[in-house]
Design a protein around this motif. Structure first.
Motif, mmCIF file in Angstrom:
data_model
loop_
_atom_site.group_PDB
_atom_site.id
_atom_site.type_symbol
_atom_site.label_atom_id
_atom_site.label_comp_id
_atom_site.label_asym_id
_atom_site.label_seq_id
_atom_site.Cartn_x
_atom_site.Cartn_y
_atom_site.Cartn_z
ATOM 1 N N VAL A 41 -5.459 8.179 -4.458
ATOM 2 C CA VAL A 41 -4.375 7.274 -4.106
ATOM 3 C C VAL A 41 -3.582 7.928 -2.982
ATOM 4 N N LEU A 42 -3.382 7.186 -1.897
ATOM 5 C CA LEU A 42 -2.609 7.675 -0.758
ATOM 6 C C LEU A 42 -1.326 6.865 -0.641
ATOM 7 N N ALA B 128 8.884 1.825 1.599
ATOM 8 C CA ALA B 128 9.954 1.526 2.558
ATOM 9 C C ALA B 128 11.139 2.458 2.314
ATOM 10 N N GLY B 129 10.883 3.769 2.354
ATOM 11 C CA GLY B 129 11.976 4.734 2.231
ATOM 12 C C GLY B 129 12.256 5.212 0.820
ATOM 13 N N ILE B 130 11.486 4.757 -0.160
ATOM 14 C CA ILE B 130 11.693 5.202 -1.543
ATOM 15 C C ILE B 130 11.275 6.661 -1.645
ATOM 16 N N VAL B 131 12.200 7.535 -2.030
ATOM 17 C CA VAL B 131 11.944 8.973 -2.061
ATOM 18 C C VAL B 131 10.919 9.323 -3.138
ATOM 19 N N ASN B 132 11.167 8.910 -4.372
ATOM 20 C CA ASN B 132 10.258 9.196 -5.482
ATOM 21 C C ASN B 132 9.172 8.120 -5.495
ATOM 22 N N ALA B 133 7.970 8.505 -5.080
ATOM 23 C CA ALA B 133 6.880 7.522 -4.986
ATOM 24 C C ALA B 133 6.666 6.777 -6.300
ATOM 25 N N MET B 134 6.934 7.421 -7.435
ATOM 26 C CA MET B 134 6.749 6.757 -8.730
ATOM 27 C C MET B 134 7.790 5.668 -8.974
ATOM 28 N N ASP B 135 8.848 5.626 -8.167
ATOM 29 C CA ASP B 135 9.819 4.533 -8.251
ATOM 30 C C ASP B 135 9.337 3.304 -7.495
ATOM 31 N N ASP B 136 8.249 3.446 -6.730
ATOM 32 C CA ASP B 136 7.654 2.317 -6.031
ATOM 33 C C ASP B 136 6.653 1.657 -6.977
ATOM 34 N N PRO B 137 6.887 0.386 -7.351
ATOM 35 C CA PRO B 137 6.008 -0.261 -8.337
ATOM 36 C C PRO B 137 4.545 -0.279 -7.912
ATOM 37 N N ASP B 138 4.280 -0.416 -6.621
ATOM 38 C CA ASP B 138 2.893 -0.464 -6.155
ATOM 39 C C ASP B 138 2.202 0.892 -6.310
ATOM 40 N N PHE B 139 2.922 1.969 -6.017
ATOM 41 C CA PHE B 139 2.337 3.296 -6.178
ATOM 42 C C PHE B 139 2.114 3.596 -7.653
#
Length: 195
Positions: free
Chosen positions: A53-54, A85-96
């Motif tokens: 996953v990238l 779009a600028g979310i620091v913690n990638a796990m806070d991004d629902p898609d990631f």
């Protein structure tokens, strides 16, 4: 505590923000070393057919695009990369977070740039969610050695395992006598050794 090896059958690779601008901010280790190690991990994942996953952050800004070589090595993962779009913690991004879950793996090999911002927070989240996380310290870095050391210590204290590129690849391979092991040794490990 028993040891269960990370393998291509039970682990996934997460590469976080290996972007040309972000990587240029790193001073804790040389750019070319960090780049070589990140690309070695990607190549090992391809050869071993391991999920990858990238993700990137704000590619149109100072962070810049992901390393172009990743598109050649892991084309499907590159095309499916999660553009945050600028979310620091990638796990806070629902898609990631969904992409990580979709690997179906509970063991994760993680490398990111910078360790003190982009790697530390998703690793803390992943460990807290019950994932076993191996952080590849020499495939990422920070703007300074102290910042990098603090980030690595924080992740290790939270329960992540710290590792190096060669160590992680050797663990994944398990045997250099397999076809995949021979290919990785010849194409990745041998050329990266000091002459």
């Amino acid at each position: 505590m028993s040891f269960e090896r990370y393998t291509a059958d039970n682990a996934a690779l997460l590469l976080i923000d290996h972007q040309v601008g972000t990587m240029g901010w790193v001073r804790s280790l040389p750019f070319e070393e960090m780049k070589r190690n990140a690309l070695m991990l990607a190549q090992a994942a391809r050869i071993l057919k391991m999920p990858a996953v990238l993700t990137s952050s704000m590619e149109d800004y100072a962070q810049g695009p992901l390393l172009a070589e990743l598109a050649d090595i892991l084309p499907a993962a590159f095309d499916a990369r999660v553009k945050r779009a600028g979310i620091v913690n990638a796990m806070d991004d629902p898609d990631f977070a969904a992409a990580v879950r979709a690997t179906g793996r509970k063991k994760l090999i993680v490398a990111g740039v910078t360790n003190d911002v982009c790697t530390v927070f998703p690793v803390l989240s992943l460990v807290g969610m019950g994932y076993q996380v191996q952080v590849i310290a020499d495939a990422g870095g920070s703007p300074g050695k102290l910042a990098d050391n603090m980030a690595l210590r924080r992740m290790e204290k939270a329960g992540a395992t710290l590792s190096s590129t060669n160590q992680a690849i050797a663990e994944l391979v398990g045997s250099w006598a397999t076809p995949e092991g021979r290919e990785i040794a010849q194409r990745l490990i041998m050329p990266s050794m000091p002459q």
